[in-house]
Design a protein around this motif. Structure first.
Motif, PDB file in Angstrom:
ATOM      1  N   LYS A 212      -2.424   2.697   6.865  1.00 27.18           N
ATOM      2  CA  LYS A 212      -1.793   4.045   6.884  1.00 27.18           C
ATOM      3  C   LYS A 212      -0.374   3.933   7.571  1.00 27.18           C
ATOM      4  N   LYS A 213      -0.261   3.012   8.648  1.00 29.99           N
ATOM      5  CA  LYS A 213       1.133   2.772   9.205  1.00 29.99           C
ATOM      6  C   LYS A 213       1.927   2.265   8.158  1.00 29.99           C
TER       7      LYS A 213
ATOM      8  N   GLY B 191       2.246   2.738   5.235  1.00 27.65           N
ATOM      9  CA  GLY B 191       2.831   3.621   4.281  1.00 27.65           C
ATOM     10  C   GLY B 191       1.747   4.099   3.277  1.00 27.65           C
ATOM     11  N   ALA B 192       0.455   3.875   3.435  1.00 25.24           N
ATOM     12  CA  ALA B 192      -0.722   4.246   2.485  1.00 25.24           C
ATOM     13  C   ALA B 192      -0.813   5.728   2.632  1.00 25.24           C
ATOM     14  N   ARG B 193      -1.061   6.584   1.285  1.00 22.65           N
ATOM     15  CA  ARG B 193      -1.010   7.820   1.170  1.00 22.65           C
ATOM     16  C   ARG B 193      -2.070   8.321   1.758  1.00 22.65           C
ATOM     17  N   ARG B 194      -2.985   7.789   1.486  1.00 20.16           N
ATOM     18  CA  ARG B 194      -4.425   8.506   2.099  1.00 20.16           C
ATOM     19  C   ARG B 194      -5.466   7.293   2.494  1.00 20.16           C
ATOM     20  N   VAL B 195      -6.116   7.454   3.837  1.00 20.97           N
ATOM     21  CA  VAL B 195      -7.044   6.077   4.028  1.00 20.97           C
ATOM     22  C   VAL B 195      -8.172   7.136   4.294  1.00 20.97           C
ATOM     23  N   VAL B 196      -9.352   6.554   3.611  1.00 19.69           N
ATOM     24  CA  VAL B 196     -10.548   7.250   3.841  1.00 19.69           C
ATOM     25  C   VAL B 196     -11.674   6.033   4.602  1.00 19.69           C
TER      26      VAL B 196
ATOM     27  N   VAL C 239       0.956  -1.237  -0.110  1.00 22.04           N
ATOM     28  CA  VAL C 239      -0.013  -0.087  -0.006  1.00 22.04           C
ATOM     29  C   VAL C 239       0.896   1.142   0.037  1.00 22.04           C
ATOM     30  N   THR C 240       2.289   1.004  -0.162  1.00 24.22           N
ATOM     31  CA  THR C 240       3.126   2.406   0.002  1.00 24.22           C
ATOM     32  C   THR C 240       2.608   3.253  -1.183  1.00 24.22           C
ATOM     33  N   GLY C 241       2.270   4.642  -0.576  1.00 24.91           N
ATOM     34  CA  GLY C 241       2.155   5.495  -1.581  1.00 24.91           C
ATOM     35  C   GLY C 241       0.568   5.432  -2.256  1.00 24.91           C
ATOM     36  N   ARG C 242      -0.160   4.324  -1.764  1.00 24.29           N
ATOM     37  CA  ARG C 242      -1.508   4.349  -2.407  1.00 24.29           C
ATOM     38  C   ARG C 242      -2.694   4.842  -1.459  1.00 24.29           C
TER      39      ARG C 242
END
Ligand code: SAM
Length: 254
Positions: free
Chosen positions: A73-74, A76-81, A53-56
């Motif tokens: 998010k931890k 590396g996801a860019r945005r989590v809704v 999920v890095t940058g996703r």
């Protein structure tokens, strides 16, 4: 805007659950380092059901207290809704997000019709969220709409076998309690009113394909040494050591 009857029923159930236990458990869940799945507590590191999920951009449909979104998010996801219908669950998620400073976006809404823009996410996830509380014929097409081409949908639900064997009180049995033919909406009254949605496997496959997904993987979860002895929602360790209690579906948008 009018909402389906089951949304109102399930909001009442989840407001009560929040007061009884989900709020109390949320801090430990958010601060857990390892990603685990469901009541079986299966390790993602063993299963490998999630993409990198890095940058996703990630959307969690029926996020509850949003610990799964927090873990992503931890990672590396860019945005989590996170989307959920129950204000009490979102209040807990917002409190934890503020305390831990992860920057999740938490939106009150029906995961069958989020109002979020088309093709705005790389990953849609649900762990006992939309995956069981929403009508699959509505939320699967909604997930497809939200994903970019090549984006993935990963969701955990009770196994169909567990649902077919569950008594009306929700406890597991070793005999079939209901037909699979026509399986769709289930109105539970014990221990309280809740409305879930379940399908047989071929129907899931046809719905995913028809909504623009290709199936990537399907994991059936049994109890392992990492599964705690608990009894949430009728969980039976003895049952789950012999039959799959839960399952995780992974699909990719064509
Ligand atoms: C079991 S929690 C899921 C979150 C978390 N993964 C968990 O296992 O605790 C179920 C959540 O689904 C939400 N939910 C039920 N129906 C929904 C709907 N139509 N749209 C969005 N969320 C919904 C409930 O409010 C509740 O917070």
């Amino acid at each position: 805007m009018s909402e389906p009857d089951y949304v109102a029923v399930n909001r009442v159930a989840w407001t009560k659950a929040n007061a009884e236990y989900t709020d109390r458990k949320a801090h430990a869940a958010w601060t857990q380092d390892e990603i685990t799945w469901g009541m079986c507590n299966a390790r993602e590191s063993d299963l490998q059901m999630l993409p990198d999920v890095t940058g996703r951009d990630v959307v969690e449909l029926g996020c509850g207290t949003a610990y799964l979104g927090a873990w992503l998010k931890k990672r590396g996801a860019r945005r989590v809704v996170g989307v959920d219908i129950t204000p009490a669950q979102l209040d807990t998620a917002r409190r934890l997000d503020e305390e831990l400073g992860l920057g999740l976006e938490l939106v009150e809404g029906n995961a069958e019709e989020t109002g979020l823009p088309d093709a705005s996410f790389d990953l849609a996830v649900s762990e006992y969220g939309a995956s069981i509380w929403c009508d699959p014929y509505k939320w699967i097409p909604e997930a497809a709409r939200l994903l970019r081409r090549g984006g993935e949908l990963v969701f955990l639900r009770n196994s169909t076998l567990a649902i077919l064997c569950a008594t009306d009180e929700g406890s597991p049995s070793e005999t079939l309690q209901r037909p699979q033919l026509g399986l769709h909406r289930l109105d539970w009254t014990e221990p309280e009113d809740e409305i879930e949605f379940h399908l047989g496997h071929s129907e899931w496959v046809r719905l995913l394909h028809g909504s623009g997904f290709e199936l990537v993987d399907l994991a059936e979860l049994y109890a392992t040494e990492n599964t705690p002895d608990h009894s949430y929602y009728g969980f039976s360790r003895a049952w789950a050591e012999r039959w799959p209690w839960e399952e995780i579906w992974r699909a990719r948008k064509r």
